[in-house]
Motif scaffolding. Structure first.
Motif, PDB file in Angstrom:
ATOM      1  N   ALA A   9      -0.646   3.111   9.047  1.00 31.39           N
ATOM      2  CA  ALA A   9      -0.876   1.669   9.058  1.00 31.39           C
ATOM      3  C   ALA A   9      -2.349   1.312   8.978  1.00 31.39           C
ATOM      4  O   ALA A   9      -2.706   0.327   8.360  1.00 31.39           O
ATOM      5  N   GLN A  10      -3.231   2.099   9.606  1.00 25.41           N
ATOM      6  CA  GLN A  10      -4.639   1.725   9.570  1.00 25.41           C
ATOM      7  C   GLN A  10      -5.350   2.225   8.316  1.00 25.41           C
ATOM      8  O   GLN A  10      -6.493   1.884   8.100  1.00 25.41           O
ATOM      9  N   HIS A  11      -4.695   3.041   7.471  1.00 24.22           N
ATOM     10  CA  HIS A  11      -5.362   3.603   6.308  1.00 24.22           C
ATOM     11  C   HIS A  11      -4.775   3.196   4.964  1.00 24.22           C
ATOM     12  O   HIS A  11      -5.439   3.316   3.966  1.00 24.22           O
ATOM     13  N   SER A  12      -3.531   2.774   4.928  1.00 27.37           N
ATOM     14  CA  SER A  12      -2.944   2.386   3.652  1.00 27.37           C
ATOM     15  C   SER A  12      -1.968   1.229   3.827  1.00 27.37           C
ATOM     16  O   SER A  12      -1.437   1.012   4.903  1.00 27.37           O
ATOM     17  N   MET A  13      -1.802   0.509   2.739  1.00 25.15           N
ATOM     18  CA  MET A  13      -0.882  -0.611   2.704  1.00 25.15           C
ATOM     19  C   MET A  13      -0.004  -0.418   1.482  1.00 25.15           C
ATOM     20  O   MET A  13      -0.514  -0.158   0.384  1.00 25.15           O
ATOM     21  N   VAL A  14       1.300  -0.520   1.668  1.00 21.12           N
ATOM     22  CA  VAL A  14       2.234  -0.410   0.555  1.00 21.12           C
ATOM     23  C   VAL A  14       2.622  -1.816   0.132  1.00 21.12           C
ATOM     24  O   VAL A  14       3.105  -2.606   0.943  1.00 21.12           O
ATOM     25  N   VAL A  15       2.388  -2.112  -1.135  1.00 19.61           N
ATOM     26  CA  VAL A  15       2.754  -3.412  -1.692  1.00 19.61           C
ATOM     27  C   VAL A  15       4.139  -3.277  -2.304  1.00 19.61           C
ATOM     28  O   VAL A  15       4.346  -2.496  -3.224  1.00 19.61           O
ATOM     29  N   LYS A  16       5.078  -4.023  -1.736  1.00 24.84           N
ATOM     30  CA  LYS A  16       6.425  -4.093  -2.312  1.00 24.84           C
ATOM     31  C   LYS A  16       6.378  -5.156  -3.409  1.00 24.84           C
ATOM     32  O   LYS A  16       5.296  -5.544  -3.848  1.00 24.84           O
ATOM     33  N   SER A  17       7.491  -5.666  -3.856  1.00 27.11           N
ATOM     34  CA  SER A  17       7.484  -6.702  -4.889  1.00 27.11           C
ATOM     35  C   SER A  17       6.693  -7.905  -4.411  1.00 27.11           C
ATOM     36  O   SER A  17       6.932  -8.420  -3.328  1.00 27.11           O
ATOM     37  N   ASP A  18       5.725  -8.301  -5.218  1.00 20.45           N
ATOM     38  CA  ASP A  18       4.790  -9.368  -4.860  1.00 20.45           C
ATOM     39  C   ASP A  18       4.554 -10.214  -6.108  1.00 20.45           C
ATOM     40  O   ASP A  18       4.029  -9.725  -7.100  1.00 20.45           O
ATOM     41  N   ARG A  19       4.946 -11.476  -6.048  1.00 21.88           N
ATOM     42  CA  ARG A  19       4.823 -12.363  -7.208  1.00 21.88           C
ATOM     43  C   ARG A  19       3.525 -13.159  -7.214  1.00 21.88           C
ATOM     44  O   ARG A  19       3.349 -14.064  -8.022  1.00 21.88           O
ATOM     45  N   GLY A  20       2.599 -12.807  -6.318  1.00 22.40           N
ATOM     46  CA  GLY A  20       1.293 -13.452  -6.332  1.00 22.40           C
ATOM     47  C   GLY A  20       1.170 -14.515  -5.268  1.00 22.40           C
ATOM     48  O   GLY A  20       1.867 -14.483  -4.257  1.00 22.40           O
ATOM     49  N   GLY A  21       0.273 -15.442  -5.498  1.00 26.91           N
ATOM     50  CA  GLY A  21       0.023 -16.497  -4.528  1.00 26.91           C
ATOM     51  C   GLY A  21      -1.289 -17.187  -4.835  1.00 26.91           C
ATOM     52  O   GLY A  21      -1.824 -17.074  -5.942  1.00 26.91           O
ATOM     53  N   TYR A  22      -1.803 -17.858  -3.846  1.00 22.76           N
ATOM     54  CA  TYR A  22      -3.043 -18.610  -4.028  1.00 22.76           C
ATOM     55  C   TYR A  22      -4.238 -17.673  -4.117  1.00 22.76           C
ATOM     56  O   TYR A  22      -4.380 -16.748  -3.313  1.00 22.76           O
ATOM     57  N   ARG A  45       8.894  -3.443  -7.330  1.00 24.01           N
ATOM     58  CA  ARG A  45       9.476  -3.679  -8.652  1.00 24.01           C
ATOM     59  C   ARG A  45       8.522  -4.488  -9.530  1.00 24.01           C
ATOM     60  O   ARG A  45       8.380  -4.226 -10.722  1.00 24.01           O
ATOM     61  N   VAL A  46       7.865  -5.514  -8.906  1.00 25.97           N
ATOM     62  CA  VAL A  46       6.931  -6.357  -9.650  1.00 25.97           C
ATOM     63  C   VAL A  46       5.655  -6.590  -8.850  1.00 25.97           C
ATOM     64  O   VAL A  46       5.659  -6.589  -7.623  1.00 25.97           O
ATOM     65  N   CYS A  47       4.577  -6.779  -9.586  1.00 23.33           N
ATOM     66  CA  CYS A  47       3.277  -7.171  -9.028  1.00 23.33           C
ATOM     67  C   CYS A  47       2.702  -8.172 -10.024  1.00 23.33           C
ATOM     68  O   CYS A  47       2.187  -7.795 -11.072  1.00 23.33           O
ATOM     69  N   TYR A  48       2.865  -9.449  -9.714  1.00 20.62           N
ATOM     70  CA  TYR A  48       2.469 -10.512 -10.643  1.00 20.62           C
ATOM     71  C   TYR A  48       1.272 -11.290 -10.095  1.00 20.62           C
ATOM     72  O   TYR A  48       1.023 -11.320  -8.891  1.00 20.62           O
ATOM     73  N   SER A  49       0.603 -11.953 -11.024  1.00 20.73           N
ATOM     74  CA  SER A  49      -0.423 -12.932 -10.687  1.00 20.73           C
ATOM     75  C   SER A  49      -1.519 -12.313  -9.815  1.00 20.73           C
ATOM     76  O   SER A  49      -2.078 -11.282 -10.173  1.00 20.73           O
ATOM     77  N   THR A  50      -1.825 -12.914  -8.673  1.00 16.45           N
ATOM     78  CA  THR A  50      -2.927 -12.423  -7.843  1.00 16.45           C
ATOM     79  C   THR A  50      -2.658 -11.045  -7.261  1.00 16.45           C
ATOM     80  O   THR A  50      -3.598 -10.356  -6.855  1.00 16.45           O
TER      81      THR A  50
END
Length: 134
Positions: A9-22, A45-50
């Motif tokens: 937790a303190q060394h890596s972050m796993v990005v799951k499906s993320d459609r972006g944001g501000y 599955r997806v990494c969109y926008s920001t």
């Protein structure tokens, strides 16, 4: 949606499906990750926008099956004034490694509605490392 990996937790972050944001919110998140030396693994599955801006952080890796979606800056899907469009396009591009940065400024940012889709396998060919399999 980005979540911390329980194992490191303190060394890596796993990005799951993320459609972006501000953009503003993502810039704060990126700064915090970089300041704390947290490595990002894009495995959803997806990494969109920001979400695609994670690609510029040191040590980021991607899953070859993730679909990345790129578009230019907008205000709730509406085109920005030309000066604002240039400024915020550059802010976003600064988080992309070459040659992705050049492609974004030449082509990717010109789509406002919808996204240019690029598979993780192509992002890997552009120089971002593949995540190790679990």
């Amino acid at each position: 949606m980005a979540i911390l990996s329980p194992a490191n937790a303190q060394h890596s972050m796993v990005v799951k499906s993320d459609r972006g944001g501000y953009l503003h919110d993502r810039l704060i998140e990126l700064e915090n990750l970089q300041r704390n030396g947290i490595r990002v693994e894009i495995r959803g599955r997806v990494c969109y926008s920001t979400c695609t801006m994670f690609l510029g952080l040191p040590g980021t890796c991607v899953d070859p099956n993730t679909t990345f979606g790129f578009h230019g800056p907008s205000r709730s899907g509406r085109r920005l004034a030309p000066a604002d469009f240039e400024y915020f396009s550059q802010v976003m591009a600064d988080y992309y490694p070459e040659p992705l940065r050049k492609w974004f400024m030449d082509k990717g940012r010109n789509r406002i509605n919808g996204v240019h889709k690029i598979k993780g396998s192509e992002i890997i060919r552009l120089g971002i490392p593949a995540c190790r399999t679990a």
